[in-house]
Design an enzyme around this catalytic site. Structure first.
Site, mmCIF file in Angstrom:
data_model
loop_
_atom_site.group_PDB
_atom_site.id
_atom_site.type_symbol
_atom_site.label_atom_id
_atom_site.label_comp_id
_atom_site.label_asym_id
_atom_site.label_seq_id
_atom_site.Cartn_x
_atom_site.Cartn_y
_atom_site.Cartn_z
ATOM 1 N N ASN A 9 21.822 -0.454 -6.383
ATOM 2 C CA ASN A 9 20.554 -0.651 -7.075
ATOM 3 C C ASN A 9 20.068 0.782 -7.589
ATOM 4 O OD1 ASN A 9 18.093 -1.337 -8.216
ATOM 5 N ND2 ASN A 9 17.379 -1.969 -6.198
ATOM 6 N N LYS A 11 17.941 1.407 -9.410
ATOM 7 C CA LYS A 11 16.325 1.512 -9.936
ATOM 8 C C LYS A 11 15.929 2.176 -11.031
ATOM 9 C CE LYS A 11 15.615 1.252 -4.760
ATOM 10 N NZ LYS A 11 14.472 1.128 -3.765
ATOM 11 N N HIS A 95 13.479 -8.380 -6.206
ATOM 12 C CA HIS A 95 13.559 -7.231 -5.596
ATOM 13 C C HIS A 95 12.037 -7.228 -4.943
ATOM 14 C CE1 HIS A 95 13.723 -2.951 -4.176
ATOM 15 N NE2 HIS A 95 15.182 -3.175 -3.941
ATOM 16 N N GLU A 97 10.272 -4.632 -4.699
ATOM 17 C CA GLU A 97 9.506 -3.661 -5.627
ATOM 18 C C GLU A 97 8.992 -4.664 -6.725
ATOM 19 O OE1 GLU A 97 12.433 -0.620 -6.094
ATOM 20 O OE2 GLU A 97 12.029 -0.067 -3.803
ATOM 21 N N GLU A 167 16.388 -7.868 2.860
ATOM 22 C CA GLU A 167 15.887 -6.244 2.670
ATOM 23 C C GLU A 167 14.470 -6.171 3.204
ATOM 24 O OE1 GLU A 167 17.960 -4.340 -0.652
ATOM 25 O OE2 GLU A 167 16.241 -4.881 -1.303
ATOM 26 N N GLY A 173 14.221 2.588 1.349
ATOM 27 C CA GLY A 173 13.740 3.890 0.818
ATOM 28 C C GLY A 173 13.035 4.849 1.971
ATOM 29 N N SER A 213 18.019 1.436 3.524
ATOM 30 C CA SER A 213 18.533 2.571 3.928
ATOM 31 C C SER A 213 19.805 2.377 4.707
ATOM 32 C CB SER A 213 17.446 3.180 4.941
ATOM 33 O OG SER A 213 16.272 3.347 4.600
HETATM 34 C C1 PEP Z 1 17.103 -1.170 -2.486
HETATM 35 O O1 PEP Z 1 16.474 -0.628 -3.384
HETATM 36 O O2 PEP Z 1 17.313 -2.602 -2.576
HETATM 37 C C2 PEP Z 1 17.303 -0.510 -1.188
HETATM 38 C C3 PEP Z 1 17.625 -1.027 -0.111
HETATM 39 O O3 PEP Z 1 16.879 0.964 -1.277
HETATM 40 P P1 PEP Z 1 17.376 1.969 -0.059
HETATM 41 O O4 PEP Z 1 18.629 1.722 0.003
HETATM 42 O O5 PEP Z 1 16.949 3.229 -0.807
HETATM 43 O O6 PEP Z 1 16.537 1.720 1.127
#
Ligand code: PEP
Length: 255
Positions: A9, A11, A95, A97, A167, A173, A213
């Site tokens: 992803n 973003k 997601h 976000e 998640e 992040g 992460s």
């Molecule tokens: C994500 O955006 O779905 C995500 C898991 O980001 P990151 O791997 O940067 O934590």
């Protein structure tokens, strides 16, 4: 046996076709032999034209969001028809976000999900709890509520097409990854809910990615867990080396 799936992803990064292409030119040769894992990248809408270079590769194209109407007065939204015309196969929905910054509700995500399924996209639906909710012992309640709302009126057959991305928001992040045990526990719970709502067979078929992460150094330990079927990756999917290592970890832990 579930085939692992690793999604990148991007973003709001690598949003020009040139910038996206630069990364893909490096990634494509690194992963071309990895056949035991499904690979998806979800660049910004403005870079979806990379579909043309992905056509002859084992990397599939995804979108980061989608609206539920096909056309009309919806300024700034993206129609499923537009995505279809760009050869998009996967669509990320819900997601964290989108849920937190843009106030997307389970109801809205459910509406988008039904349209995505009716148009044969493969949805990657994200769920996960905030840190305060985990600390208060509410992780399971949150997962249950999100699944009830997001998968409302979704048939057994449709459910088996959907990829769930667990998640935990506190891990996205932040560099703080859930331990493989924490992630596995949540995934087992997701399957319990799927068993309750559908049956064991469906619960065992649905692929559940872990996201939060995921990095080259921790991917393998996560993917080795029985109920973790790959990952949804943000930061580490932006560079070919790190993303390819994570894909390799999924390939090595498949079956
Ligand atoms: C994500 O955006 O779905 C995500 C898991 O980001 P990151 O791997 O940067 O934590």
């Amino acid at each position: 046996m579930r085939k692992p799936i690793v999604g990148g992803n991007w973003k709001m990064n690598r949003g020009t076709p040139e910038n996206a292409r630069e990364m893909l030119d490096e990634l494509i040769p690194k992963v071309k032999e990895m056949k035991d894992v499904d690979i998806v990248i979800a660049p910004p809408f403005t870079a979806l034209s990379v579909a043309s270079i992905l056509k002859v590769t084992n990397i599939k194209l995804g979108a980061q969001n989608m609206f539920y109407e096909e056309k009309g007065a919806y300024t700034g939204e993206i129609s499923p028809l537009f995505l279809r015309s760009l050869d998009v196969e996967y669509v990320i929905l819900g997601h964290s976000e989108r849920r937190n910054i843009f106030n997307e509700s389970n109801e809205l995500i459910n509406k988008k999900l039904k349209v995505a399924l009716s148009m044969d996209f493969i949805p990657i639906v994200c769920i996960g709890e905030h840190l305060e909710e985990r600390k208060a012992g509410k992780t399971k309640n949150v997962i249950k509520e999100q699944m009830e709302g997001t998968f409302k009126e979704i048939t057994k057959k449709e459910m088996e097409e959907i990829i769930i991305a667990y998640e935990p928001i506190w891990a996205i992040g932040t560099g703080e990854t859930a331990t493989p045990e924490q992630a596995e526990d949540a995934h087992i719970y997701v399957r319990e809910i799927l068993t309750e709502k559908y049956n064991d067979n469906t619960a065992n078929r649905v692929r559940i990615q872990y996201g939060g992460s995921v990095k080259p150094h921790n991917a393998k330990k996560l993917f080795e867990k029985d109920n973790i079927d790959g990952g949804l990756v943000g930061g580490a999917s932006l560079e070919a080396d790190s993303f390819a290592s994570i894909i390799k970890a999924a390939q090595e832990t498949s079956n």
